[in-house]
Design a protein around this motif. Sequence first.
Motif, PDB file in Angstrom:
ATOM      1  N   ASP A 292       0.802  -1.215   0.000  1.00 19.42           N
ATOM      2  CA  ASP A 292       0.000   0.000   0.000  1.00 19.42           C
ATOM      3  C   ASP A 292       0.836   1.267   0.000  1.00 19.42           C
ATOM      4  OD1 ASP A 292       0.942  -0.070   2.586  1.00 19.42           O
ATOM      5  OD2 ASP A 292      -1.022   0.108   3.533  1.00 19.42           O
ATOM      6  N   TYR A 293       2.150   1.127  -0.184  1.00 19.61           N
ATOM      7  CA  TYR A 293       2.998   2.317  -0.245  1.00 19.61           C
ATOM      8  C   TYR A 293       2.607   3.168  -1.459  1.00 19.61           C
ATOM      9  CZ  TYR A 293       6.869   5.498  -0.690  1.00 19.61           C
ATOM     10  OH  TYR A 293       7.613   6.635  -0.795  1.00 19.61           O
ATOM     11  N   GLY A 294       2.360   4.437  -1.235  1.00 22.25           N
ATOM     12  CA  GLY A 294       2.002   5.353  -2.309  1.00 22.25           C
ATOM     13  C   GLY A 294       0.537   5.345  -2.693  1.00 22.25           C
ATOM     14  N   VAL A 295      -0.259   4.530  -2.038  1.00 23.19           N
ATOM     15  CA  VAL A 295      -1.677   4.435  -2.385  1.00 23.19           C
ATOM     16  C   VAL A 295      -2.443   5.548  -1.659  1.00 23.19           C
ATOM     17  CG1 VAL A 295      -3.737   2.985  -2.355  1.00 23.19           C
ATOM     18  CG2 VAL A 295      -1.479   1.943  -2.708  1.00 23.19           C
ATOM     19  N   GLN A 296      -3.167   6.324  -2.427  1.00 23.92           N
ATOM     20  CA  GLN A 296      -4.023   7.368  -1.878  1.00 23.92           C
ATOM     21  C   GLN A 296      -5.397   6.779  -1.555  1.00 23.92           C
ATOM     22  OE1 GLN A 296      -3.297  10.658  -1.331  1.00 23.92           O
ATOM     23  NE2 GLN A 296      -1.194  10.424  -2.052  1.00 23.92           N
TER      24      GLN A 296
END
Length: 113
Positions: A16-20
């Motif tokens: 979920d890194y970078g997930v808005q």
Amino acid sequence: MARFDEIKAAFWGDGDYGVQLPLTEEAMREAERVLGVTLPAVLLDLLRVRNGGSVAPGLNAFPTHRPTSWSEGHVTFEDLMGVGRRERMTSLLDTPLSGQRVGSANAGRASLW
């Protein structure tokens, strides 16, 4: 060549890194206003599946016609920024050109490829 629906379904990698937060119409309109562009439909289709993050292995390279510092025939495309204001997450709204016009024939246009 793969159809876009097939690519769209498999485009995003794990994590979920970078997930808005999920893309809303309001966030999309804000991004277009801040960036001064109309976001391409294919980009919005991808961001409606998941609003940013890592790109799946096998889809994380962009072909080139000449060698690059990365390889003989591609550049790496590992992450795609989403649209939003999630704390401690980089977004398309945080790009250096936010709110600036680019002095070229493509000013006011954005493209995924």
